[in-house]
Design an enzyme around this catalytic site. Structure first.
Site, PDB file in Angstrom:
ATOM      1  N   ASP A 106     -25.652 -26.884   1.307  1.00 37.09           N
ATOM      2  CA  ASP A 106     -24.260 -26.389   1.006  1.00 37.09           C
ATOM      3  C   ASP A 106     -24.338 -25.725  -0.399  1.00 37.09           C
ATOM      4  O   ASP A 106     -25.302 -25.823  -1.075  1.00 37.09           O
ATOM      5  CB  ASP A 106     -23.707 -27.685   1.228  1.00 37.09           C
ATOM      6  CG  ASP A 106     -21.863 -27.413   1.292  1.00 37.09           C
ATOM      7  OD1 ASP A 106     -21.692 -26.199   0.864  1.00 37.09           O
ATOM      8  OD2 ASP A 106     -21.258 -28.257   1.414  1.00 37.09           O
TER       9      ASP A 106
HETATM   10  C1  BGC Z   1     -18.331 -26.080   1.469  1.00 37.18           C
HETATM   11  C2  BGC Z   1     -18.846 -25.539   2.432  1.00 37.18           C
HETATM   12  C3  BGC Z   1     -18.743 -24.178   2.598  1.00 37.18           C
HETATM   13  C4  BGC Z   1     -19.354 -23.502   1.274  1.00 37.18           C
HETATM   14  C5  BGC Z   1     -18.850 -22.014   1.242  1.00 37.18           C
HETATM   15  C6  BGC Z   1     -18.900 -25.527   0.079  1.00 37.18           C
HETATM   16  O1  BGC Z   1     -18.384 -25.768  -0.931  1.00 37.18           O
HETATM   17  O2  BGC Z   1     -18.620 -27.446   1.225  1.00 37.18           O
HETATM   18  O3  BGC Z   1     -18.359 -26.064   3.690  1.00 37.18           O
HETATM   19  O4  BGC Z   1     -19.081 -23.503   3.714  1.00 37.18           O
HETATM   20  O5  BGC Z   1     -18.774 -23.960   0.073  1.00 37.18           O
HETATM   21  O6  BGC Z   1     -17.860 -21.719   0.936  1.00 37.18           O
END
Ligand code: BGC
Length: 869
Positions: A279
């Site tokens: 993530d």
């Molecule tokens: C989120 C993800 C997301 C990523 C990119 C993160 O903070 O938890 O779900 O895909 O950001 O935007």
């Protein structure tokens, strides 16, 4: 090479896929979806990826395992540059989970919580298709979706992006979405692995080493296997290209460096062959050997430090090779290496996306209660009032990680009803989210004399005074304007004020007494959207609302800053900014006016919403299940004025309803997407018939829920930095059933404008499970959809405590009045088994099992038994 086609080869055999499916019906339905893929071109077993690997330099390999900045700045979340020298193209990754989130517009689908209530995998596949298709058109390669975690905690702010509290339902809907996305030649990335069920304590970015703010989430092996892993298993078997490792710790390790879950379970037990990405900003070490293949969005660990580690010999180059091979394997599988990829459409098919969005909003609506007020009858249509801000502006969704939608298509339920020609409702806002401009007489410039606020150009220059901050419409400031306003605000009376900073084409922020209260219209990744609150202002500005308690006569230092968007931001133009408020007196007057209107009409329909805004996927967790901004008070007042009150809820997960006994009819419309106004109008008018079912239990009181039981603080929020899933497998409805607690509305509940009868149950024992047959008949006078649900009971002598009932199969059926359908649903033995921790495998306990068929988990219509062999 074989010709390019629509299809993507599976990573597992058909037999493997079948094995992993809970019910035969689901497996068959799933295989029907999968059929095109199953005949796609054969893989070369990764030979192409391995061939390329041999030609890559270390630098090139390193460039394939971490994110970078996209020189083209299309606005997506992630970018991998590829290796142009060898024809390895860049990989662009966009959020999801509800539509494509980039600078260009895409269809504003309702969020997955609304989709899930349809209990309709076929619709979920179509939802995936829209995202995959539009993503390709917008030059994306990977969709950061679906979000497949189980909704364990009611306060989790991301529940609206998930499919609820049952792992079997989650799996069916996740697989279908992935199938839809990937059939477009778009890679899906299921997220967030593993046990990512609350925001609180998942990661403190400013101090990731602090155990007090970076919790450990402890989940035992049986619970992991029975509740949290099945959906992952299903998506792996369905061939998901990629998986995103979550922010939180699990059983003592960060999810991005957890060898037990990333390697032993994901690769070993579940057989995942795609790649794992972190993530965003969740990497804490060079954990490539643990099973993390790619860091996003940058290379703080998987860039130079990884290269150095390989050079030093502390990390073998073979570990990098493994990661690269997995990544290139998916490139190859989707035809990215040889031009065989399914071709993208040149333009978004706006009408097609809109049809799906409307269908999801229609099928995802849940009729919670109906004392006959819906569908609206003749008398109601003649004398109807709609109340609430989301009656007059459509509640598309809340917060980011979604396609905002085509703004010009957004029609409110009020406007849609008016355009139907059947009714001309009146409207009262009840809870005003736009407010009025804060007047000059409560503002004092920085020098302390006169009225208004002092305006200073951000770049320096002479100060001037403005009576109010309201530069909107014709009064908008020139393109790129950047100013600061300062002075004091002296409220006339004491009480709770709603303060609002509203802006467009300039990022605006508001602070009071030095404390930053909020900001609006801030660009992220080169674009901005009007999603700081559930709806923009009625005149189209992004709107950040804050509630503050102020003392009358006291001067508060106020500061507003607006920064006109830079020329790298899409849709620049004249800068609009406004400081608005709703005073305590006005708030009470708005509720009184709504109640007055309710008393004057035959039927008032109050719309209420939950959730807050922001550009990311869920900010902090909730702290209450109560509706915000005095909406319970509004509903109480309206219901007191008119006993025929109908409530429409625009929410993405459970809320409490202190007014339940006073309101006979409640329609859960969910967050309804860009076409939601039409869908809601159809449902109210009876042009469409609600058939959705609850994917989460609505408790009567917070404490009834396993994660909010005050006797178990370890479950949520956590104790001393540790969250323990001590409810074990008894999450969601399993807890309510075991404890004998009456919910407000149970899992699987949802009424219809017609009625269904159930009959002729037969349960037969088949290989690896049971076959459950029964007949459903539409005994009412309207066409409608029903979702019969099959639940299996605990084994009589199992050595472990098993749930009273477990959802084992379901199928949505649509029936004409008088029509019957005989359904045969398969209950796979897995649904009746438990995970034996000591043996490390599934065990089917001996003995006869209860088999219940219901219209919900508590409205059981047929009972039988079966003995799986
Ligand atoms: C989120 C993800 C997301 C990523 C990119 C993160 O903070 O938890 O779900 O895909 O950001 O935007």
């Amino acid at each position: 090479m074989p010709p390019s086609d629509d299809r993507v080869p599976p990573v597992r055999s058909r037999r493997d896929v079948l094995k992993g499916f809970g019910s035969a019906a689901a497996a068959v339905a799933f295989l029907a979806l999968l059929e095109p893929a199953a005949v796609a071109r054969p893989t070369d077993g990764g030979a192409k990826a391995r061939g390329l690997l041999a030609r890559l330099t270390l630098d090139e390999k390193i460039a394939l395992v971490h994110g970078a900045t996209d020189p083209e700045r299309l606005g997506q979340a992630g970018y991998l540059p590829g290796v142009p020298r060898l024809g390895i193209p860049p990989l662009r990754m966009s959020d999801g989970p509800a539509g494509v989130n980039v600078a260009a517009s895409a269809t504003g689908l309702p969020p997955v919580s609304t989709l899930a209530a349809s209990f309709n995998p076929e619709l979920a596949r179509e939802y995936g298709e829209v995202m995959g298709r539009e993503g390709r058109t917008l030059r994306m390669d990977v969709l950061l979706a679906p979000q497949i975690e189980l909704s364990r905690a009611l306060f989790f702010s991301r529940n609206k992006d998930q499919t609820g509290e049952d792992p079997y339902l989650n799996a069916q809907l996740a697989v279908a979405q992935i199938e839809g996305v990937q059939a477009q030649g778009m890679l899906a990335m299921a997220k967030h692995y593993l046990a990512n069920n609350q925001r609180n304590g998942e990661l403190n970015r400013s101090d990731p080493d602090d155990p007090a703010t970076n919790f450990d989430f402890r989940v035992d092996d049986r619970t992991l296997h029975e509740i949290y892993l099945p959906t992952w298993e299903a998506v792996v078997r369905a061939g998901v290209a990629s998986i995103m490792a979550a922010y939180n710790h699990l059983n003592g390790e960060w999810n991005t460096e957890n060898r037990a879950t990333l390697t032993d379970i994901l690769r070993g037990e579940l057989g995942f062959e795609g790649f794992v990405t972190s993530d965003w900003n969740s990497v804490h070490s060079v954990s490539v050997e643990d099973g993390l293949d790619m860091q996003m969005p940058d290379g703080t660990y998987f860039g130079d430090p990884l290269k150095q580690a390989v050079r030093d010999g502390t990390i073998p180059e073979s570990a990098v090779d493994t990661a690269v091979t997995r990544i290139l394997g998916q490139y190859d599988r989707f035809g990215l290496l040889d031009g065989s990829r399914k071709s993208a459409r040149a333009a978004i098919d706006v009408e097609a996306g809109a049809r799906t969005a409307r269908e999801v909003a229609t099928q995802g609506a849940v009729l919670l209660a109906n004392d006959g007020a819906l569908p609206l009858g003749r008398a109601a249509l003649r004398s109807l009032a709609l109340i609430g801000p989301t009656a007059a502006q459509v509640a598309v969704s809340v917060s980011g990680e979604r396609a905002y939608g085509f703004e010009d298509r957004m029609v409110s339920p009020l406007a849609a009803l008016r355009r139907s020609g059947d009714t001309d409702p009146r409207h009262a806002v009840g809870v005003d989210l736009t407010g009025t401009t804060v007047p000059a007489d409560v503002l004092t410039p920085a020098d302390g004399t006169g009225h208004g606020l002092t305006r200073t150009p951000a770049a320096g220059g002479a100060a001037t005074t403005d009576a109010t901050v309201d530069f909107t419409g014709d009064q908008a400031l020139p393109l790129g304007s950047s100013y600061v306003w300062s002075g004091t605000l002296t409220p006339p009376t004491s009480g709770e004020y709603r303060l609002m900073i509203q802006a467009w084409r300039g990022a605006a922020s508001l602070s009071l007494d030095g404390e930053q209260l909020g900001s609006a219209a801030s660009p992220r990744d080169g674009f901005a959207r009007k999603w700081s609150s559930i709806v923009p202002t009625t005149d189209g500005l992004d709107n950040e609302l804050v509630t503050v308690t102020l003392t009358g006569g006291q001067a508060y230092v106020v500061r507003i800053a607006v920064t006109g968007w830079a020329d790298t931001v899409h849709d620049r133009g004249p800068v609009e900014v406004r400081l608005a408020w709703v005073t305590p007196e006005q708030r009470a007057a708005d509720i009184r006016a709504a109640a007055r209107l309710a008393g004057q009409v035959h039927t008032p329909v109050v719309f209420a919403f939950n959730g807050s805004g922001g550009s990311t996927g869920g900010g902090g967790d909730r702290t209450t299940l109560a509706l915000p901004v005095h909406q319970d008070e509004l509903i109480e007042a309206v219901a007191a004025a008119n006993p025929r009150t109908v409530v429409v809820l625009n929410v993405g997960d459970p809320v409490t309803m202190p007014w339940r006994k006073k309101v006979g009819t409640i329609l859960l419309a969910g967050y309804a997407g860009q076409e939601g106004g039409w869908a809601t109008a159809d449902l109210l008018l009876g042009r469409a018939n609600p058939g959705g079912k609850l994917t989460m239990t609505f408790p009567k009181r917070e404490a009834d829920h396993p994660t909010l039981d005050p006797a178990h603080p370890e479950r949520y929020f956590g104790v001393d930095g540790v969250v323990t899933y001590s409810e074990g497998v008894f999450t969601g409805y399993r807890h309510f059933d075991r404890e004998g607690i009456d919910p407000l509305f149970c899992f699987g509940h949802g009424l219809s404008y017609t009625r269904f009868s159930y009959g002729r149950l037969s349960v037969s024992e088949v290989r690896d499970g049971l076959e459950v047959s029964f007949t459903v008949t539409n005994t009412g006078d309207r066409r409608g959809a029903e979702v019969p649900q099959v639940y299996v009971g605990a084994a009589p002598h199992a050595p472990v405590d098993m749930p009273v009932r477990t959802l084992a199969a379901f199928e949505q059926v649509e029936l004409r009045p008088g029509q019957s359908r005989r359904l045969t649903l398969r209950v796979d033995e897995r649904r009746m088994s438990y995970w034996d921790t000591a043996k490390g495998r599934w065990v089917l306990p001996a003995g006869r099992r209860k088999v219940e068929v219901g219209s919900s988990s508590r409205d059981i219509r047929l009972k039988g038994t079966g003995t799986p062999r």
